[in-house]
Design a protein around this motif. Sequence first.
Motif, PDB file in Angstrom:
ATOM      1  N   ARG A   1     -28.617 -46.141   9.144  1.00  0.00           N
ATOM      2  CA  ARG A   1     -27.875 -46.816   8.064  1.00  0.00           C
ATOM      3  C   ARG A   1     -28.775 -47.015   6.834  1.00  0.00           C
ATOM      4  O   ARG A   1     -28.343 -46.853   5.702  1.00  0.00           O
ATOM      5  N   ALA A   2     -30.057 -47.323   7.085  1.00  0.00           N
ATOM      6  CA  ALA A   2     -31.000 -47.561   5.986  1.00  0.00           C
ATOM      7  C   ALA A   2     -31.415 -46.264   5.284  1.00  0.00           C
ATOM      8  O   ALA A   2     -31.756 -46.278   4.108  1.00  0.00           O
ATOM      9  N   LYS A   3     -31.369 -45.136   6.016  1.00  0.00           N
ATOM     10  CA  LYS A   3     -31.877 -43.873   5.466  1.00  0.00           C
ATOM     11  C   LYS A   3     -30.809 -43.007   4.797  1.00  0.00           C
ATOM     12  O   LYS A   3     -31.111 -42.212   3.915  1.00  0.00           O
ATOM     13  N   ILE A   4     -29.567 -43.126   5.234  1.00  0.00           N
ATOM     14  CA  ILE A   4     -28.474 -42.323   4.661  1.00  0.00           C
ATOM     15  C   ILE A   4     -28.139 -42.836   3.266  1.00  0.00           C
ATOM     16  O   ILE A   4     -28.061 -44.043   3.048  1.00  0.00           O
ATOM     17  N   ARG A   5     -27.910 -41.924   2.336  1.00  0.00           N
ATOM     18  CA  ARG A   5     -27.561 -42.295   0.956  1.00  0.00           C
ATOM     19  C   ARG A   5     -26.099 -41.932   0.694  1.00  0.00           C
ATOM     20  O   ARG A   5     -25.787 -40.777   0.389  1.00  0.00           O
ATOM     21  N   PRO A   6     -25.191 -42.913   0.825  1.00  0.00           N
ATOM     22  CA  PRO A   6     -23.771 -42.631   0.582  1.00  0.00           C
ATOM     23  C   PRO A   6     -23.551 -42.044  -0.810  1.00  0.00           C
ATOM     24  O   PRO A   6     -24.170 -42.477  -1.777  1.00  0.00           O
ATOM     25  N   GLY A   7     -22.697 -41.045  -0.868  1.00  0.00           N
ATOM     26  CA  GLY A   7     -22.370 -40.407  -2.140  1.00  0.00           C
ATOM     27  C   GLY A   7     -23.362 -39.344  -2.567  1.00  0.00           C
ATOM     28  O   GLY A   7     -23.095 -38.556  -3.461  1.00  0.00           O
ATOM     29  N   ILE A   8     -24.541 -39.311  -1.938  1.00  0.00           N
ATOM     30  CA  ILE A   8     -25.567 -38.316  -2.274  1.00  0.00           C
ATOM     31  C   ILE A   8     -25.746 -37.322  -1.127  1.00  0.00           C
ATOM     32  O   ILE A   8     -25.794 -36.116  -1.337  1.00  0.00           O
ATOM     33  N   ASP A   9     -25.822 -37.858   0.097  1.00  0.00           N
ATOM     34  CA  ASP A   9     -26.094 -37.000   1.256  1.00  0.00           C
ATOM     35  C   ASP A   9     -24.814 -36.471   1.888  1.00  0.00           C
ATOM     36  O   ASP A   9     -23.905 -37.245   2.208  1.00  0.00           O
ATOM     37  N   GLY A  10     -24.776 -35.157   2.083  1.00  0.00           N
ATOM     38  CA  GLY A  10     -23.846 -34.560   3.012  1.00  0.00           C
ATOM     39  C   GLY A  10     -24.496 -34.673   4.380  1.00  0.00           C
ATOM     40  O   GLY A  10     -25.725 -34.693   4.488  1.00  0.00           O
ATOM     41  N   VAL A  11     -23.687 -34.772   5.431  1.00  0.00           N
ATOM     42  CA  VAL A  11     -24.230 -35.030   6.762  1.00  0.00           C
ATOM     43  C   VAL A  11     -23.708 -34.003   7.755  1.00  0.00           C
ATOM     44  O   VAL A  11     -22.515 -33.713   7.791  1.00  0.00           O
ATOM     45  N   VAL A  12     -24.639 -33.461   8.555  1.00  0.00           N
ATOM     46  CA  VAL A  12     -24.284 -32.627   9.711  1.00  0.00           C
ATOM     47  C   VAL A  12     -24.648 -33.437  10.944  1.00  0.00           C
ATOM     48  O   VAL A  12     -25.769 -33.944  11.048  1.00  0.00           O
ATOM     49  N   LEU A  13     -23.709 -33.545  11.859  1.00  0.00           N
ATOM     50  CA  LEU A  13     -23.934 -34.276  13.106  1.00  0.00           C
ATOM     51  C   LEU A  13     -23.827 -33.285  14.259  1.00  0.00           C
ATOM     52  O   LEU A  13     -22.870 -32.508  14.311  1.00  0.00           O
ATOM     53  N   LYS A  14     -24.812 -33.286  15.162  1.00  0.00           N
ATOM     54  CA  LYS A  14     -24.810 -32.370  16.314  1.00  0.00           C
ATOM     55  C   LYS A  14     -25.063 -33.162  17.590  1.00  0.00           C
ATOM     56  O   LYS A  14     -25.986 -33.964  17.662  1.00  0.00           O
ATOM     57  N   LEU A  15     -24.250 -32.891  18.623  1.00  0.00           N
ATOM     58  CA  LEU A  15     -24.408 -33.546  19.916  1.00  0.00           C
ATOM     59  C   LEU A  15     -23.683 -32.730  20.982  1.00  0.00           C
ATOM     60  O   LEU A  15     -22.528 -32.344  20.781  1.00  0.00           O
ATOM     61  N   ASP A  16     -24.362 -32.482  22.079  1.00  0.00           N
ATOM     62  CA  ASP A  16     -23.746 -31.798  23.233  1.00  0.00           C
ATOM     63  C   ASP A  16     -23.057 -30.486  22.856  1.00  0.00           C
ATOM     64  O   ASP A  16     -21.941 -30.204  23.312  1.00  0.00           O
ATOM     65  N   GLY A  17     -23.700 -29.690  21.994  1.00  0.00           N
ATOM     66  CA  GLY A  17     -23.138 -28.393  21.625  1.00  0.00           C
ATOM     67  C   GLY A  17     -21.992 -28.471  20.636  1.00  0.00           C
ATOM     68  O   GLY A  17     -21.368 -27.469  20.325  1.00  0.00           O
ATOM     69  N   ARG A  18     -21.693 -29.651  20.148  1.00  0.00           N
ATOM     70  CA  ARG A  18     -20.636 -29.812  19.139  1.00  0.00           C
ATOM     71  C   ARG A  18     -21.280 -30.222  17.828  1.00  0.00           C
ATOM     72  O   ARG A  18     -22.320 -30.853  17.815  1.00  0.00           O
ATOM     73  N   GLN A  19     -20.619 -29.858  16.726  1.00  0.00           N
ATOM     74  CA  GLN A  19     -21.135 -30.290  15.429  1.00  0.00           C
ATOM     75  C   GLN A  19     -20.004 -30.368  14.422  1.00  0.00           C
ATOM     76  O   GLN A  19     -18.960 -29.733  14.580  1.00  0.00           O
ATOM     77  N   ALA A  20     -20.243 -31.180  13.401  1.00  0.00           N
ATOM     78  CA  ALA A  20     -19.301 -31.303  12.281  1.00  0.00           C
ATOM     79  C   ALA A  20     -20.099 -31.729  11.060  1.00  0.00           C
ATOM     80  O   ALA A  20     -21.217 -32.238  11.185  1.00  0.00           O
ATOM     81  N   THR A  21     -19.493 -31.513   9.905  1.00  0.00           N
ATOM     82  CA  THR A  21     -20.137 -31.943   8.657  1.00  0.00           C
ATOM     83  C   THR A  21     -19.118 -32.581   7.738  1.00  0.00           C
ATOM     84  O   THR A  21     -17.922 -32.262   7.802  1.00  0.00           O
ATOM     85  N   PHE A  22     -19.612 -33.483   6.913  1.00  0.00           N
ATOM     86  CA  PHE A  22     -18.859 -34.004   5.778  1.00  0.00           C
ATOM     87  C   PHE A  22     -19.701 -33.761   4.537  1.00  0.00           C
ATOM     88  O   PHE A  22     -20.894 -34.084   4.508  1.00  0.00           O
ATOM     89  N   LEU A  23     -19.079 -33.212   3.498  1.00  0.00           N
ATOM     90  CA  LEU A  23     -19.733 -33.064   2.197  1.00  0.00           C
ATOM     91  C   LEU A  23     -19.964 -34.450   1.596  1.00  0.00           C
ATOM     92  O   LEU A  23     -19.266 -35.402   1.950  1.00  0.00           O
ATOM     93  N   PRO A  24     -20.914 -34.568   0.661  1.00  0.00           N
ATOM     94  CA  PRO A  24     -21.164 -35.882   0.055  1.00  0.00           C
ATOM     95  C   PRO A  24     -19.922 -36.507  -0.574  1.00  0.00           C
ATOM     96  O   PRO A  24     -19.774 -37.721  -0.573  1.00  0.00           O
TER      97      PRO A  24
ATOM     98  N   ALA B   1     -17.651 -42.635  12.197  1.00  0.00           N
ATOM     99  CA  ALA B   1     -16.605 -42.569  13.225  1.00  0.00           C
ATOM    100  C   ALA B   1     -15.738 -41.329  13.005  1.00  0.00           C
ATOM    101  O   ALA B   1     -15.445 -40.574  13.942  1.00  0.00           O
ATOM    102  N   HIS B   2     -15.349 -41.093  11.745  1.00  0.00           N
ATOM    103  CA  HIS B   2     -14.539 -39.910  11.427  1.00  0.00           C
ATOM    104  C   HIS B   2     -15.324 -38.623  11.651  1.00  0.00           C
ATOM    105  O   HIS B   2     -14.766 -37.625  12.114  1.00  0.00           O
ATOM    106  N   LEU B   3     -16.613 -38.629  11.320  1.00  0.00           N
ATOM    107  CA  LEU B   3     -17.436 -37.435  11.510  1.00  0.00           C
ATOM    108  C   LEU B   3     -17.586 -37.122  12.999  1.00  0.00           C
ATOM    109  O   LEU B   3     -17.486 -35.963  13.406  1.00  0.00           O
ATOM    110  N   CYS B   4     -17.795 -38.152  13.817  1.00  0.00           N
ATOM    111  CA  CYS B   4     -17.870 -37.962  15.272  1.00  0.00           C
ATOM    112  C   CYS B   4     -16.573 -37.339  15.793  1.00  0.00           C
ATOM    113  O   CYS B   4     -16.594 -36.370  16.562  1.00  0.00           O
TER     114      CYS B   4
END
Length: 194
Positions: A123-146, A160-163
Amino acid sequence: MISDQLKRIMLNIARIAIKEEFMGHKELNDDVKQRLIAMHPELAKPGAVFVTINERSSLRGCIGSLVAHRPLIDDLIENAKAAAFGDPRFPPLSPEEFDKITIEISLLSEPKPLEYRDIEDLRAKIRPGIDGVVLKLDGRQATFLPQVWEELNDFDQFFAHLCMKAGLPANCLAYHPEIFVYQVEKFSEEDFQG
């Protein structure tokens, strides 16, 4: 940063790539692509883009590449077609809709792993509005653009939505997924109207 001229060219390439599917013949053939590359050598360099299609301010398709793996011009053409005709959330774009859409392009930086200890550290490291995020777990992945932060501006809601987009439970951060962040240079046809 890319020039406004190149942004206009890229938006035009994306629109032509979609239009040529309706016309039944290729306008962006190898000769045309080589001429464009001669004028804008950046188009030949590896690049990763997401193409977002909106119809009356509502999402109508969004497909892209997270990692640069082909020339920018080819990534742009393929992802424009995929956003228009291959996004599983929407039916393929119809010729009647073509004049009602606006195209937005996001040119991605290379995703970098983000080390974090726990959810609070993340929570402290993510920069809302600047960072796009890729999440990977158990062979699954998704991304949200900034730009998704504009709609999901709360950290917990965003993740929650990205998961769930990755097909994981909404609380998947509890399982310490791998997180990668990237930034985008975003531009739209609306930027050049008027």
